[in-house]
Design a protein around this motif. Structure first.
Motif, PDB file in Angstrom:
ATOM      1  N   VAL A  19      24.979  49.725  38.017  1.00  0.00           N
ATOM      2  CA  VAL A  19      25.114  49.342  36.625  1.00  0.00           C
ATOM      3  C   VAL A  19      25.432  47.735  36.232  1.00  0.00           C
ATOM      4  O   VAL A  19      26.333  47.312  37.106  1.00  0.00           O
ATOM      5  N   ILE A  20      24.550  47.091  35.642  1.00  0.00           N
ATOM      6  CA  ILE A  20      24.474  45.688  35.540  1.00  0.00           C
ATOM      7  C   ILE A  20      24.994  45.579  34.108  1.00  0.00           C
ATOM      8  O   ILE A  20      24.387  45.822  33.126  1.00  0.00           O
ATOM      9  N   ALA A  21      26.281  45.127  33.865  1.00  0.00           N
ATOM     10  CA  ALA A  21      26.505  44.397  32.429  1.00  0.00           C
ATOM     11  C   ALA A  21      25.975  43.019  32.336  1.00  0.00           C
ATOM     12  O   ALA A  21      26.384  42.194  32.988  1.00  0.00           O
ATOM     13  N   GLU A  22      25.166  42.847  31.149  1.00  0.00           N
ATOM     14  CA  GLU A  22      24.313  41.701  31.035  1.00  0.00           C
ATOM     15  C   GLU A  22      25.173  40.916  30.227  1.00  0.00           C
ATOM     16  O   GLU A  22      25.109  41.196  28.848  1.00  0.00           O
ATOM     17  N   ALA A  23      25.879  40.124  30.607  1.00  0.00           N
ATOM     18  CA  ALA A  23      26.628  39.156  29.875  1.00  0.00           C
ATOM     19  C   ALA A  23      25.606  37.985  29.351  1.00  0.00           C
ATOM     20  O   ALA A  23      26.089  37.516  28.084  1.00  0.00           O
ATOM     21  N   GLY A  24      24.698  37.839  29.902  1.00  0.00           N
ATOM     22  CA  GLY A  24      23.650  36.808  29.459  1.00  0.00           C
ATOM     23  C   GLY A  24      24.267  35.395  29.091  1.00  0.00           C
ATOM     24  O   GLY A  24      24.939  34.906  29.821  1.00  0.00           O
ATOM     25  N   SER A  43      36.622  46.522  33.764  1.00  0.00           N
ATOM     26  CA  SER A  43      37.318  47.860  32.997  1.00  0.00           C
ATOM     27  C   SER A  43      36.487  48.833  32.779  1.00  0.00           C
ATOM     28  O   SER A  43      36.953  50.100  32.931  1.00  0.00           O
ATOM     29  N   ALA A  44      35.093  48.674  32.426  1.00  0.00           N
ATOM     30  CA  ALA A  44      34.241  49.843  32.173  1.00  0.00           C
ATOM     31  C   ALA A  44      33.695  50.483  33.395  1.00  0.00           C
ATOM     32  O   ALA A  44      33.028  51.445  33.339  1.00  0.00           O
ATOM     33  N   GLY A  45      33.824  49.714  34.566  1.00  0.00           N
ATOM     34  CA  GLY A  45      33.275  50.552  35.583  1.00  0.00           C
ATOM     35  C   GLY A  45      31.819  49.935  36.151  1.00  0.00           C
ATOM     36  O   GLY A  45      31.270  50.737  36.771  1.00  0.00           O
ATOM     37  N   ALA A  46      31.442  48.736  35.475  1.00  0.00           N
ATOM     38  CA  ALA A  46      30.253  48.534  36.060  1.00  0.00           C
ATOM     39  C   ALA A  46      30.079  47.821  37.252  1.00  0.00           C
ATOM     40  O   ALA A  46      31.491  47.746  38.144  1.00  0.00           O
ATOM     41  N   ASP A  47      28.887  47.677  38.005  1.00  0.00           N
ATOM     42  CA  ASP A  47      28.870  47.182  39.476  1.00  0.00           C
ATOM     43  C   ASP A  47      28.618  45.781  39.453  1.00  0.00           C
ATOM     44  O   ASP A  47      29.098  45.153  40.489  1.00  0.00           O
ATOM     45  N   ALA A  48      28.147  45.269  38.592  1.00  0.00           N
ATOM     46  CA  ALA A  48      28.038  43.854  38.518  1.00  0.00           C
ATOM     47  C   ALA A  48      27.717  43.290  37.038  1.00  0.00           C
ATOM     48  O   ALA A  48      27.582  44.003  36.029  1.00  0.00           O
ATOM     49  N   VAL A  49      27.997  42.034  37.045  1.00  0.00           N
ATOM     50  CA  VAL A  49      27.951  41.084  35.668  1.00  0.00           C
ATOM     51  C   VAL A  49      26.854  40.191  36.032  1.00  0.00           C
ATOM     52  O   VAL A  49      26.914  39.332  36.920  1.00  0.00           O
ATOM     53  N   LYS A  50      25.856  40.050  35.020  1.00  0.00           N
ATOM     54  CA  LYS A  50      24.962  39.057  35.030  1.00  0.00           C
ATOM     55  C   LYS A  50      24.834  38.079  33.789  1.00  0.00           C
ATOM     56  O   LYS A  50      24.875  38.512  32.696  1.00  0.00           O
ATOM     57  N   GLN A  98      34.342  38.259  42.041  1.00  0.00           N
ATOM     58  CA  GLN A  98      34.761  38.840  43.471  1.00  0.00           C
ATOM     59  C   GLN A  98      36.235  39.381  43.236  1.00  0.00           C
ATOM     60  O   GLN A  98      36.701  40.403  43.805  1.00  0.00           O
ATOM     61  N   GLU A  99      37.133  38.768  42.406  1.00  0.00           N
ATOM     62  CA  GLU A  99      38.518  39.054  42.321  1.00  0.00           C
ATOM     63  C   GLU A  99      38.546  40.481  41.477  1.00  0.00           C
ATOM     64  O   GLU A  99      39.472  41.281  41.727  1.00  0.00           O
ATOM     65  N   GLN A 100      37.519  40.697  40.738  1.00  0.00           N
ATOM     66  CA  GLN A 100      37.451  41.950  39.765  1.00  0.00           C
ATOM     67  C   GLN A 100      36.669  43.028  40.539  1.00  0.00           C
ATOM     68  O   GLN A 100      36.332  43.939  39.782  1.00  0.00           O
ATOM     69  N   ASN A 101      36.233  42.777  41.699  1.00  0.00           N
ATOM     70  CA  ASN A 101      35.442  43.747  42.621  1.00  0.00           C
ATOM     71  C   ASN A 101      33.968  43.872  41.838  1.00  0.00           C
ATOM     72  O   ASN A 101      33.696  45.033  42.046  1.00  0.00           O
ATOM     73  N   LEU A 102      33.497  42.828  41.191  1.00  0.00           N
ATOM     74  CA  LEU A 102      32.107  43.078  40.819  1.00  0.00           C
ATOM     75  C   LEU A 102      31.198  42.148  41.607  1.00  0.00           C
ATOM     76  O   LEU A 102      31.499  40.935  41.875  1.00  0.00           O
ATOM     77  N   TYR A 103      30.075  42.571  41.551  1.00  0.00           N
ATOM     78  CA  TYR A 103      29.015  41.566  41.966  1.00  0.00           C
ATOM     79  C   TYR A 103      28.663  40.423  40.901  1.00  0.00           C
ATOM     80  O   TYR A 103      28.318  40.683  39.779  1.00  0.00           O
ATOM     81  N   PHE A 104      28.423  39.137  41.209  1.00  0.00           N
ATOM     82  CA  PHE A 104      28.147  37.940  40.370  1.00  0.00           C
ATOM     83  C   PHE A 104      26.636  37.918  40.570  1.00  0.00           C
ATOM     84  O   PHE A 104      26.352  37.946  41.623  1.00  0.00           O
ATOM     85  N   MET A 105      25.937  38.148  39.255  1.00  0.00           N
ATOM     86  CA  MET A 105      24.456  37.930  39.199  1.00  0.00           C
ATOM     87  C   MET A 105      24.176  36.844  37.930  1.00  0.00           C
ATOM     88  O   MET A 105      24.794  36.895  37.053  1.00  0.00           O
TER      89      MET A 105
END
Length: 352
Positions: A19-24, A43-50, A98-105
């Motif tokens: 699941v990618i949260a698209e911050a755009g 907080s929502a449980g996404a895997d990555a923020v892009k 990384q601190e939030q256990n998310l992949y940065f994209m």
């Protein structure tokens, strides 16, 4: 089907949906807002923020005019220029993810931006409007990172060409996302079945980049059809100024989407048809069997008048209903009480 890894995650149909949260560009040029979007995704449980990384001069001609769907008097060039993310944010956002256990994209729109991002992203996301830019695709493939490519505003034949370019360039993994280049996309136009089409046509993981306003329907449907990746825009407030806020999900909606994705995965199950432990009681008590409906004496013939196919409840179940015709006409070897399940050993001439 070809598969690949993003960090420690395998992108394939049998693994949890990525699941990618698209911050755009919904950071609106404010670093603190960017980190707030990361917090919402975590907080929502996404895997990555892009995010999106570009420079207007590398995207549009200067005299590019306006875009009708944006309620903005500025030219598209001016709008894009105002949305540029500073390159110096990249390592900081990467560290915060990384601190939030998310992949940065972050989606690069030009070679310069890709080079700035290369050290910090585990995979490339190619925007729909860039998926036909073959020189750029070759540039990304040369970095030995997997590519996730949206397919909005392109025909299937055009995607075949782009996929071939990436394969010839030895891209280290590829996934294709169904996408409709309309902001927002009406639910009637999202055409989620294309997720299956892409997987079948190209033999690669497929998914959905969704611009509908509904946080649940299209993503959950895509997962049910085998989507390996789901991407959705996120904002802190739909009323914020900026072109992508209005159709993005607010934090509670993103939470609902991720929950729906995970619930859909659970509901899909393994695909193995078997009697489950939670069915065991009713398997034993409610599945019908052959039972006596009157007392039957030894030597009596079993007929439609003294046996029936019934649920046993707490009684021991008799012979399965599929053998009913074989039991009719047999002879009781002993006395059989009313309600008793008819057992093979209670019959003289029953051939099971």
């Amino acid at each position: 089907m070809d598969t690949f890894e993003i960090g420690d995650r395998t992108i394939e149909p049998n693994s949890p949906t990525f699941v990618i949260a698209e911050a755009g560009s919904n950071h609106n040029g404010e670093f603190d807002l960017a980190t707030d979007l990361i917090d919402a995704a975590a907080s929502a449980g996404a895997d990555a923020v892009k995010f999106q990384t570009f420079r207007a001069e590398d995207m549009y001609v200067r005299d590019s005019g306006e875009v009708e769907y944006l309620d903005d008097d500025r030219s598209i060039y001016e709008i894009i220029e105002s949305m540029e993310m500073p390159y110096e944010w990249i390592p900081r956002l990467h560290e915060y993810c990384q601190e939030q256990n998310l992949y940065f994209m972050s989606t690069p729109f030009d070679e310069r931006s890709a080079d700035e991002l290369a050290e910090y992203v585990p995979a490339w996301k190619v925007a729909s409007y860039t998926s036909g830019h073959h020189p750029f695709l070759r540039h990304l493939a040369s970095t030995n990172k997997p590519v996730i490519m949206s397919t909005g505003a392109h025909e299937l034949a055009e995607m075949r060409e782009s996929v071939e370019v990436l394969k010839q360039a030895s891209a280290d993994g590829l996934a294709l996302l169904q996408c409709v280049a309309a902001y927002p996309t009406p639910l009637s136009d999202i055409n989620v079945r294309v997720v299956s089409t892409l997987a079948e046509e190209f033999g690669v993981p497929a998914g959905l980049s969704d611009h509908t306003l509904d946080p649940v329907t299209a993503p959950a449907t895509a997962v049910a059809l085998g989507a390996c990746i789901v991407e959705k825009h996120v904002t802190l407030d739909k009323t914020m100024e900026g072109p992508d806020h209005e159709f993005a999900l607010e934090p509670d909606e993103l939470d609902a989407m991720v929950s729906a994705v995970r619930d859909t995965e659970v509901a899909l199950g393994s695909g193995d048809k078997r009697v489950l432990d939670i069915e065991r009681e009713l398997y034993e008590k409610a599945r019908r069997a052959i039972h006596a409906v009157t007392d039957i004496e030894a030597g009596d013939t079993l007929t439609e008048d003294n046996i029936a196919v019934l649920r046993p409840g707490e009684r021991e179940a008799g012979i399965q209903p599929k053998h009913y015709e074989d039991v009719l006409g047999t002879t009781a070897a002993r006395r059989i009480r009313e309600g008793e399940g008819i057992q093979p050993e209670a019959l003289l001439d029953y051939d099971s």
